[in-house]
Motif scaffolding. Sequence first.
Motif, mmCIF file in Angstrom:
data_model
loop_
_atom_site.group_PDB
_atom_site.id
_atom_site.type_symbol
_atom_site.label_atom_id
_atom_site.label_comp_id
_atom_site.label_asym_id
_atom_site.label_seq_id
_atom_site.Cartn_x
_atom_site.Cartn_y
_atom_site.Cartn_z
ATOM 1 N N PRO A 142 15.089 62.319 95.533
ATOM 2 C CA PRO A 142 15.770 61.028 95.589
ATOM 3 C C PRO A 142 15.059 60.010 96.491
ATOM 4 O O PRO A 142 15.306 58.811 96.390
ATOM 5 C CB PRO A 142 17.160 61.352 96.151
ATOM 6 C CG PRO A 142 17.000 62.647 96.848
ATOM 7 C CD PRO A 142 15.880 63.393 96.203
ATOM 8 N N CYS A 143 14.153 60.467 97.337
ATOM 9 C CA CYS A 143 13.595 59.575 98.359
ATOM 10 C C CYS A 143 12.853 58.375 97.777
ATOM 11 O O CYS A 143 12.903 57.284 98.310
ATOM 12 C CB CYS A 143 12.658 60.340 99.287
ATOM 13 S SG CYS A 143 13.486 61.639 100.228
ATOM 14 N N ARG A 144 12.146 58.606 96.640
ATOM 15 C CA ARG A 144 11.302 57.551 96.123
ATOM 16 C C ARG A 144 12.114 56.402 95.514
ATOM 17 O O ARG A 144 11.711 55.238 95.576
ATOM 18 C CB ARG A 144 10.354 58.118 95.060
ATOM 19 C CG ARG A 144 9.070 57.324 94.901
ATOM 20 C CD ARG A 144 8.061 58.135 94.085
ATOM 21 N NE ARG A 144 7.804 59.420 94.698
ATOM 22 C CZ ARG A 144 6.884 59.607 95.650
ATOM 23 N NH1 ARG A 144 6.158 58.599 96.079
ATOM 24 N NH2 ARG A 144 6.707 60.801 96.163
ATOM 25 N N ASP A 145 13.240 56.715 94.907
ATOM 26 C CA ASP A 145 13.955 55.660 94.177
ATOM 27 C C ASP A 145 15.223 55.174 94.847
ATOM 28 O O ASP A 145 15.638 54.049 94.646
ATOM 29 C CB ASP A 145 14.335 56.161 92.776
ATOM 30 C CG ASP A 145 13.120 56.686 92.059
ATOM 31 O OD1 ASP A 145 13.121 57.861 91.662
ATOM 32 O OD2 ASP A 145 12.169 55.891 91.924
ATOM 33 N N GLU A 146 15.876 56.038 95.581
ATOM 34 C CA GLU A 146 17.161 55.667 96.169
ATOM 35 C C GLU A 146 17.014 55.404 97.646
ATOM 36 O O GLU A 146 16.494 56.232 98.390
ATOM 37 C CB GLU A 146 18.123 56.854 96.018
ATOM 38 C CG GLU A 146 19.354 56.581 95.209
ATOM 39 C CD GLU A 146 20.261 57.794 95.270
ATOM 40 O OE1 GLU A 146 20.055 58.703 94.455
ATOM 41 O OE2 GLU A 146 21.107 57.840 96.189
ATOM 42 N N ARG A 147 17.534 54.245 98.047
ATOM 43 C CA ARG A 147 17.429 53.918 99.459
ATOM 44 C C ARG A 147 18.588 54.560 100.212
ATOM 45 O O ARG A 147 19.736 54.305 99.903
ATOM 46 C CB ARG A 147 17.470 52.408 99.632
ATOM 47 C CG ARG A 147 16.882 51.984 100.937
ATOM 48 C CD ARG A 147 16.746 50.510 100.974
ATOM 49 N NE ARG A 147 17.398 50.013 102.162
ATOM 50 C CZ ARG A 147 17.446 48.746 102.494
ATOM 51 N NH1 ARG A 147 16.933 47.845 101.695
ATOM 52 N NH2 ARG A 147 18.023 48.379 103.589
ATOM 53 N N PRO A 148 18.323 55.386 101.220
ATOM 54 C CA PRO A 148 19.419 56.039 101.955
ATOM 55 C C PRO A 148 20.121 55.025 102.847
ATOM 56 O O PRO A 148 19.484 54.174 103.453
ATOM 57 C CB PRO A 148 18.693 57.098 102.796
ATOM 58 C CG PRO A 148 17.313 56.573 102.956
ATOM 59 C CD PRO A 148 17.002 55.766 101.737
ATOM 60 N N SER A 149 21.437 55.124 102.911
ATOM 61 C CA SER A 149 22.148 54.171 103.755
ATOM 62 C C SER A 149 22.305 54.754 105.146
ATOM 63 O O SER A 149 22.349 55.970 105.348
ATOM 64 C CB SER A 149 23.522 53.861 103.164
ATOM 65 O OG SER A 149 24.230 55.073 103.005
ATOM 66 N N LEU A 150 22.406 53.868 106.115
ATOM 67 C CA LEU A 150 22.574 54.296 107.495
ATOM 68 C C LEU A 150 24.045 54.618 107.688
ATOM 69 O O LEU A 150 24.900 53.745 107.666
ATOM 70 C CB LEU A 150 22.138 53.168 108.427
ATOM 71 C CG LEU A 150 22.222 53.468 109.929
ATOM 72 C CD1 LEU A 150 21.164 54.493 110.317
ATOM 73 C CD2 LEU A 150 22.013 52.195 110.723
ATOM 74 N N ALA A 151 24.361 55.873 107.817
ATOM 75 C CA ALA A 151 25.766 56.245 107.979
ATOM 76 C C ALA A 151 25.873 57.326 109.031
ATOM 77 O O ALA A 151 24.989 58.174 109.172
ATOM 78 C CB ALA A 151 26.326 56.718 106.643
ATOM 79 N N ALA A 152 26.962 57.268 109.740
ATOM 80 C CA ALA A 152 27.178 58.274 110.774
ATOM 81 C C ALA A 152 27.468 59.598 110.089
ATOM 82 O O ALA A 152 28.341 59.680 109.239
ATOM 83 C CB ALA A 152 28.338 57.836 111.648
ATOM 84 N N ARG A 153 26.718 60.593 110.420
ATOM 85 C CA ARG A 153 26.894 61.889 109.769
ATOM 86 C C ARG A 153 26.881 63.002 110.794
ATOM 87 O O ARG A 153 26.111 62.996 111.731
ATOM 88 C CB ARG A 153 25.755 62.138 108.782
ATOM 89 C CG ARG A 153 25.722 61.087 107.708
ATOM 90 C CD ARG A 153 24.827 61.489 106.556
ATOM 91 N NE ARG A 153 24.649 60.373 105.650
ATOM 92 C CZ ARG A 153 25.554 59.996 104.748
ATOM 93 N NH1 ARG A 153 26.680 60.631 104.651
ATOM 94 N NH2 ARG A 153 25.319 58.974 103.964
ATOM 95 N N GLY A 154 27.761 63.957 110.534
ATOM 96 C CA GLY A 154 27.742 65.153 111.362
ATOM 97 C C GLY A 154 28.116 64.886 112.800
ATOM 98 O O GLY A 154 27.702 65.612 113.690
ATOM 99 N N GLY A 155 28.903 63.865 113.039
ATOM 100 C CA GLY A 155 29.457 63.670 114.370
ATOM 101 C C GLY A 155 28.516 63.069 115.389
ATOM 102 O O GLY A 155 28.946 62.592 116.440
ATOM 103 N N GLU A 156 27.203 63.032 115.130
ATOM 104 C CA GLU A 156 26.321 62.542 116.184
ATOM 105 C C GLU A 156 25.541 61.326 115.726
ATOM 106 O O GLU A 156 24.405 61.431 115.299
ATOM 107 C CB GLU A 156 25.344 63.656 116.581
ATOM 108 C CG GLU A 156 25.508 64.048 118.019
ATOM 109 C CD GLU A 156 24.349 64.904 118.525
ATOM 110 O OE1 GLU A 156 24.544 65.561 119.543
ATOM 111 O OE2 GLU A 156 23.269 64.898 117.885
ATOM 112 N N GLY A 157 26.127 60.165 115.760
ATOM 113 C CA GLY A 157 25.369 58.949 115.459
ATOM 114 C C GLY A 157 25.013 58.834 113.982
ATOM 115 O O GLY A 157 25.331 59.694 113.157
#
Lengths: 331, 312, 320
Positions: A295-310
């Motif tokens: 997915p890295c090449r086509d989909e832009r990952p969003s900045l989201a708080a994950r797993g409790g640490e930032g």
Amino acid sequence: MTEPVLSVRDLKVRFALPGRPPLRAVRGVSFDLRPGERLGLVGESGCGKSTLAMAILGLLPPTAEVSGEVRVEGRELLALDERARDTVRWTKVAMVFQGAMSSLNPVVRVEDQIVEVLSVHRVARGRAARERAGELLEQVGIPARRGRRYPHEFSGGMRQRAAIAMALACSPRVLLADEPTTALDVLAQAQILELLERLSEQLGLAVVLVSHDLGVIAQSCHRAAVMYAGEIMECSDADAVFARPRHPYARMLVRATPTLDDGEPIAAIPGAPPRLDARLDGCPFTPRCPHAFEPCRDERPSLAARGGEGAVACHLYRSAPAVAAPQRETA
Amino acid sequence: MSFDLVTRPHASLGGPASMRARALARVRRRPAALLGGLIVAGFVLVAIAAPLLTAHGPGTRVGPPFAPPSAAHPLGLDDGGVDVLSQLIWGARVSLLIGFAAAAVSMLVGGSLGLLSGYFGGVVDTVLARVIDYFLVVPVLPLMIVVAAIWGPSVLHIIVIVGLLLWTTTARVVRAQVQSVRERGYVRRAEAIGAGHARIVVRHVLPQVGPLLIANTVLTVGVAIFAETALAFLGLGDPSAASWGAMIEAAFSGSAISAGAWWAIVPPGLCVAAVIIGCSLVGVSVEDALNPRLATSHLSRRTFRLIRDADD
Amino acid sequence: MRGLDRLLRLVGAALLTIFVAITINFVIFRAAPGDAVSNISAIPRASAQEKLALRHEFGLDKSLGEQYLLYLKQLAHGNLGESFSSRESVSHVLVRAIGNTIPMVLLGTAIAIALGVALGVFAAYRHGSAGDHVGVGAALALYALPTQWVGLMLIVLFAGVLPTGGMQDEFLIEPGFWSHAQDVARHMVLPALTLGVGLLGQFALITRSSMLDVMGEDYVLTARAKGLGRRRALTRHALRNATLPLVNLIALSLGTIVAGAVLVETVFSWPGIGRVVYTAVSTRDYPVLQGAFLVLTVSVICCNLIADLVVLRLDPRVRA
């Protein structure tokens, strides 16, 4: 949770260049800053961190095109006209630039440069202003009578401290410090950082510290935001980013930062940052990322708080439990 | 400060050849350079085509002195009863010839001396620097006057005099540029591998100095024409060569003003000004393109634009 | 002390240049082709004996080296020799001429500086917009127009209104101080204006260039960041820093000022040093010419020195 004193939402900055495709320096940055909090913006040269700082104060050149929102104490800044923005500048948000030699006017006495802001923003006039300027200088560790001197008579560290004194003249809520310690020797560097920490605690001053040096940020900031190619890749507590970096780029950045006790070899990051004048689909770090997958090449990952640490912007952490991204506080 | 990296991230990439190509592109993009070039080219064409454009040779009397403009003579007649318009066209030949030739002399002398001085340094450089200093303080026009008076008026003499007294600015510019090029990496490497002076100069120094020299020479053409006009006005021009400057002088000493004959005075002055403006536009544009000032001005009235989405 | 050191160095350099100028001056005029005496038009058919006597009187029969030393000695006493044509002391002639030139040139230069700097700042402030282009166009046009042509045009325009020739009205007999001053002032307007107009264009271009250099500096950005507004950033920060190089650049245009003075004085028959040079050339009056040259060169050197000293005084970075 207290109201953020500075709130940036989906800020994008691109520069229109004649005869060339536009250069996208900032590609959608969001963060909040609470009173008294120190946030470090770290990344390589050209990642957009300085542009971001300039955008907050509206100091971008006419070739810049901006979208998004910047709110200081709830008031939106980008849509203001210059005159209104001039009333906000320095009184709410002040800035300290890299290389104070060139950011202080060489033919005006240091004290007069501080008096000038006090006078223009109607904080104090004449004798009262001169006294206040003296107090500000003392606060940063410069004897008041030295204010009668010219900038070239100060050492690099002193000049930077004078610039900080000048920045605090109108008691702003937010201080933007763009690479304040670069071009200073280690001793002066430590002094400046200690000063910033102390002032921020004493005055409840929120600080955005921009630096390419992760060590500096790990030392003095509460939170750290790692920028790459105009986006924030990871934003967590500064200790966490340094000790337990999650984003692959942040990991490599930490490994590349020399520390005294390690003994570990410094690993340079192979490859080069992407060209900012090209359209970037997907995650910008993909070409250099050792963990890049489908997915890295086509989909832009969003900045989201994950797993409790930032928060982190990476597909590797997609499966971790998500916490809602920072909501916009309605003004 | 920080903007250079953001707005021109690839500006410092590429060797000297690509920098020159970019400079050339910058010049082509500037309307000022084009306008200036057109003006000068226009005058040069007119000068070359003089016999085709005029009915009579230079200085032929066709009517009474100071006859006003009419259909046959759109710019009237001067103090000798000569058609002003055709005199203007013939005069273009003389003025432009002197201007270009004097600038060429200045370019050759100034360029070579600047090159030698900047490249070899040492005694040559010190002596030259002193000489240039002297020419900075001595009043140039009076010096030209004296030499012209002693040597005698002729087109050739005027060319040499003007050229030899204008070389100092060219020499100064060339010297500075040669000195800076000399310190660059690729020149030092060439020296280290034993390349001879001639080879280094031709292959490395000249391509960097050349464009600046040309820009400076173009500007010198303007100054040379100005100087010739002044000398002619003071009676030191070649009496047989009717340049634009001589036309102004003739109008002055022929009492054109009391005769109310503005048409004998206005056109030559405007022509001189037009050519000088053209040269200045071209010269300054080329100079600017070669040494681009950072585009940043922190005082521009326009600020950044707020748009809906800065990502498409 | 840094400042004193630089001051002494500047003065020393100026004195050295003056000495070099004196020597070169001597070489040019004594080594000039064509024996000076044979050019004296005042003596129509002098006998060989009379010519010999004249040569001896003017010291032209000595060797070049002896003449040089004699020249230096006379110079030290302020003796610039005698005019070939009028037999008047050259120093008298020149002092009178300079006294006439200076007020006119000062007026013209003052006009040029005031208007030129204003135009240059105006254009720089509106950099990139129509105002800038118009400003540059106007400055270029004024710079490119031949000075003598501008003078003639002004005569055409103002013929009935202002005096167009000479320094004073020849028909005023025994005028009182004020009416004389007024008269001279009226005569000075057109020549000074002519001189000023050409210089104005040059100064505007120099100022604009200097301002543009400064406007991209970091402290101007800081001034904007401080919320001072464009105008204050321009005047208190940009302009202040642009003035220093401007003083030097203006001093460098002294050669243009002298050239302008020569042309203007010829057009308006103004009895100044420019006209003296012109007449001395036509009459081959070498002592006057030599003296005038020396005076002009030394003036330029002194003005450059003054400009350097002014910058030294104003720039806090080099003061002790």
